[in-house]
Motif scaffolding. Structure first.
Motif, PDB file in Angstrom:
ATOM      1  N   LYS A  95       5.028 -27.838   9.308  1.00 50.59           N
ATOM      2  CA  LYS A  95       5.712 -26.907  10.171  1.00 50.59           C
ATOM      3  C   LYS A  95       5.230 -27.089  11.590  1.00 50.59           C
ATOM      4  N   VAL A  96       6.418 -27.175  12.485  1.00 47.91           N
ATOM      5  CA  VAL A  96       6.315 -27.382  13.914  1.00 47.91           C
ATOM      6  C   VAL A  96       7.028 -26.203  14.566  1.00 47.91           C
ATOM      7  N   LEU A  97       6.615 -25.475  15.264  1.00 52.23           N
ATOM      8  CA  LEU A  97       7.435 -24.301  16.287  1.00 52.23           C
ATOM      9  C   LEU A  97       7.407 -24.905  17.653  1.00 52.23           C
ATOM     10  N   TYR A  98       8.624 -24.564  18.219  1.00 51.87           N
ATOM     11  CA  TYR A  98       8.535 -25.036  19.669  1.00 51.87           C
ATOM     12  C   TYR A  98       8.674 -23.693  20.596  1.00 51.87           C
ATOM     13  N   MET A  99       7.625 -23.601  21.360  1.00 56.18           N
ATOM     14  CA  MET A  99       7.363 -22.247  22.340  1.00 56.18           C
ATOM     15  C   MET A  99       7.848 -22.516  23.609  1.00 56.18           C
ATOM     16  N   SER A 100       8.976 -21.685  23.979  1.00 59.02           N
ATOM     17  CA  SER A 100       9.400 -21.928  25.314  1.00 59.02           C
ATOM     18  C   SER A 100       9.561 -20.480  26.047  1.00 59.02           C
ATOM     19  N   SER A 101      10.120 -20.246  27.100  1.00 59.50           N
ATOM     20  CA  SER A 101      10.226 -19.139  27.722  1.00 59.50           C
ATOM     21  C   SER A 101      11.831 -18.405  27.540  1.00 59.50           C
ATOM     22  N   GLN A 102      12.399 -19.253  26.954  1.00 61.62           N
ATOM     23  CA  GLN A 102      13.786 -18.956  26.639  1.00 61.62           C
ATOM     24  C   GLN A 102      14.189 -19.449  24.920  1.00 61.62           C
ATOM     25  N   SER A 103      14.903 -18.519  24.310  1.00 62.94           N
ATOM     26  CA  SER A 103      15.284 -19.031  22.908  1.00 62.94           C
ATOM     27  C   SER A 103      16.443 -19.976  22.883  1.00 62.94           C
ATOM     28  N   ASN A 104      16.186 -20.931  21.821  1.00 62.69           N
ATOM     29  CA  ASN A 104      17.433 -21.482  21.550  1.00 62.69           C
ATOM     30  C   ASN A 104      17.595 -21.932  20.302  1.00 62.69           C
ATOM     31  N   GLY A 111      11.708 -18.238  22.098  1.00 62.13           N
ATOM     32  CA  GLY A 111      11.604 -17.568  23.387  1.00 62.13           C
ATOM     33  C   GLY A 111      10.422 -16.578  23.598  1.00 62.13           C
ATOM     34  N   LEU A 112       9.384 -16.779  24.163  1.00 62.65           N
ATOM     35  CA  LEU A 112       8.345 -15.989  24.219  1.00 62.65           C
ATOM     36  C   LEU A 112       8.763 -15.001  25.470  1.00 62.65           C
ATOM     37  N   ASN A 113       8.155 -13.961  25.702  1.00 62.49           N
ATOM     38  CA  ASN A 113       8.324 -12.822  26.871  1.00 62.49           C
ATOM     39  C   ASN A 113       7.337 -13.185  28.087  1.00 62.49           C
ATOM     40  N   VAL A 114       7.564 -14.393  28.568  1.00 65.49           N
ATOM     41  CA  VAL A 114       6.778 -14.967  29.527  1.00 65.49           C
ATOM     42  C   VAL A 114       7.682 -15.742  30.734  1.00 65.49           C
ATOM     43  N   THR A 115       7.021 -15.666  31.991  1.00 62.40           N
ATOM     44  CA  THR A 115       8.062 -16.464  32.865  1.00 62.40           C
ATOM     45  C   THR A 115       7.370 -17.889  33.031  1.00 62.40           C
ATOM     46  N   GLU A 116       8.437 -18.730  33.213  1.00 56.31           N
ATOM     47  CA  GLU A 116       8.025 -20.127  33.021  1.00 56.31           C
ATOM     48  C   GLU A 116       7.268 -20.669  34.245  1.00 56.31           C
ATOM     49  N   ARG A 118       3.488 -23.294  35.850  1.00 55.79           N
ATOM     50  CA  ARG A 118       2.165 -23.363  35.289  1.00 55.79           C
ATOM     51  C   ARG A 118       1.193 -22.348  35.506  1.00 55.79           C
ATOM     52  N   ASP A 119       1.653 -21.463  36.611  1.00 52.67           N
ATOM     53  CA  ASP A 119       0.811 -20.402  36.545  1.00 52.67           C
ATOM     54  C   ASP A 119       0.729 -19.388  35.279  1.00 52.67           C
ATOM     55  N   GLN A 120       1.723 -19.613  34.588  1.00 51.60           N
ATOM     56  CA  GLN A 120       1.929 -18.759  33.638  1.00 51.60           C
ATOM     57  C   GLN A 120       1.431 -19.343  32.131  1.00 51.60           C
ATOM     58  N   LEU A 121       0.770 -20.439  32.347  1.00 53.62           N
ATOM     59  CA  LEU A 121       0.468 -21.258  31.044  1.00 53.62           C
ATOM     60  C   LEU A 121      -0.388 -20.376  30.045  1.00 53.62           C
ATOM     61  N   SER A 122      -1.489 -19.857  30.718  1.00 53.77           N
ATOM     62  CA  SER A 122      -2.589 -18.913  29.822  1.00 53.77           C
ATOM     63  C   SER A 122      -1.753 -18.143  29.279  1.00 53.77           C
ATOM     64  N   VAL A 123      -1.031 -17.191  29.641  1.00 52.02           N
ATOM     65  CA  VAL A 123      -0.413 -16.275  28.972  1.00 52.02           C
ATOM     66  C   VAL A 123       0.521 -16.730  27.979  1.00 52.02           C
ATOM     67  N   LYS A 124       1.212 -17.740  28.186  1.00 57.47           N
ATOM     68  CA  LYS A 124       2.261 -18.366  27.211  1.00 57.47           C
ATOM     69  C   LYS A 124       1.379 -18.840  26.285  1.00 57.47           C
ATOM     70  N   MET A 126      -1.518 -17.640  24.838  1.00 58.70           N
ATOM     71  CA  MET A 126      -1.956 -16.365  24.171  1.00 58.70           C
ATOM     72  C   MET A 126      -0.618 -15.717  23.345  1.00 58.70           C
ATOM     73  N   GLU A 127       0.440 -15.911  23.975  1.00 55.43           N
ATOM     74  CA  GLU A 127       1.564 -15.274  23.310  1.00 55.43           C
ATOM     75  C   GLU A 127       1.993 -16.072  22.207  1.00 55.43           C
ATOM     76  N   ALA A 128       2.094 -17.350  22.547  1.00 61.20           N
ATOM     77  CA  ALA A 128       2.301 -18.066  21.239  1.00 61.20           C
ATOM     78  C   ALA A 128       1.324 -17.956  20.180  1.00 61.20           C
ATOM     79  N   PHE A 129       0.249 -18.219  20.218  1.00 63.71           N
ATOM     80  CA  PHE A 129      -0.915 -17.830  19.308  1.00 63.71           C
ATOM     81  C   PHE A 129      -0.665 -16.449  18.614  1.00 63.71           C
ATOM     82  N   SER A 130      -0.236 -15.465  19.349  1.00 67.67           N
ATOM     83  CA  SER A 130       0.114 -14.199  18.764  1.00 67.67           C
ATOM     84  C   SER A 130       1.377 -14.278  18.007  1.00 67.67           C
ATOM     85  N   TYR A 131       2.112 -14.821  18.231  1.00 70.96           N
ATOM     86  CA  TYR A 131       3.421 -14.882  17.558  1.00 70.96           C
ATOM     87  C   TYR A 131       3.085 -15.866  16.170  1.00 70.96           C
TER      88      TYR A 131
END
Length: 283
Positions: A95-104, A111-116, A118-124, A126-131
């Motif tokens: 199982k491989v998932l691809y996490m981005s700031s936009q759905s495709n 698509g995670l609810n984050v802004t793209e 480098r300054d957003q990498l930490s929240v991105k 955390m959001e990915a692991f939460s998903y």
């Protein structure tokens, strides 16, 4: 030349370059698929791993070790770097998932609810692991984060985790010895959380324990997991060689590492037997 290794993951900046690195390790006369398997020390005829007295079939490993891998990507690299991941090592994973700031939906990417940025990498992260926790916690025992320029040798990852306890609060990767008391695992090399580590992160990793901002997502994750009682686990093999590699492949084949890397790395940049370095041609 066939060189047996026990590498789990490494980064090259461009995943496409990594494919040739895998072929190089397996033997230049082999096909890419065969070379990847040989690099993992598997017998491609019998489908078994020769590891001392333990002969484990790949089919058994896939049943025994349940790993989900999510790949950090972005709209600008989805059809380049992530596409290479999808066509190469991701085909070996369950199982491989691809996490981005936009759905495709066609790729597909989440698509995670984050802004793209480098300054957003930490929240991105955390959001990915939460998903992953919300949607896949029950189906898997181990959860790996990788970048879209990381190359994972999935067979080695499965074998490495096969004797580990997913109920142990631990995460594995390439340990940097600075900034976090117990050290932290490099994001570029990828790191793997146990089921218990993910549970603690998503149930108890609130804003007081885990910072959500900043570009150093691996440091933020290391700080967070340390506060949650998750230890950075040992990943060297029986010969003292590390399995997760955060730098370009050539850095791990010659003794001249970037000075900062030797200062950061828990093993002072030691990655490969010195004799082997001399035997491996670089061109």
């Amino acid at each position: 030349m066939q060189v047996k290794t026990f590498i789990v993951a490494f980064t090259s900046g461009y995943t496409a370059c990594c494919v040739s690195f895998i072929v190089f390790f397996g033997g230049s006369h082999l096909s890419r698929d065969t070379a990847r398997v040989l690099t993992a020390n598997f017998d491609v005829i019998n489908g078994t791993r020769q590891h001392g007295v333990d002969d484990v079939s790949l089919a058994d490993l896939r049943k025994q070790v349940k790993v989900l891998i999510w790949v950090m990507t972005s709209p600008s690299t989805l059809n380049t770097r992530a596409e290479v991941v999808k066509k190469t090592w991701a085909t070996h994973a369950e199982k491989v998932l691809y996490m981005s700031s936009q759905s495709n939906s066609s790729f597909p990417a989440i698509g995670l609810n984050v802004t793209e940025g480098r300054d957003q990498l930490s929240v991105k992260t955390m959001e990915a692991f939460s998903y992953v926790y919300r949607h896949h916690f029950q189906q898997f025992d181990w959860f790996m984060k990788a970048d879209d320029d990381t190359y994972v040798i999935v067979e080695n990852l499965l074998f490495f985790l096969s004797d580990k306890d997913c109920n142990d609060p631990v995460y594995f990767g390439n340990i940097y010895k600075v900034k976090v008391k117990q050290g932290y695992n490099s994001g570029g090399a990828g790191y793997v959380l146990s089921k218990e580590a993910l549970r603690r992160l998503c149930l108890h990793g609130d804003a007081q324990k885990c910072r959500q901002e900043g570009r150093e997502e691996d440091v933020a994750m290391g700080e967070c997991l340390q506060r949650l009682g998750v230890r950075a686990g040992e990943t060297v093999d029986s010969q003292g060689r590390t399995r997760f590699h955060p730098n370009y492949p050539e850095y791990h084949l010659v003794p001249y590492y970037p000075p900062a890397y030797s200062l950061y790395d828990l093993y002072n940049g030691y990655k490969m037997d010195e004799r082997l370095r001399c035997e491996l041609p670089l061109h």
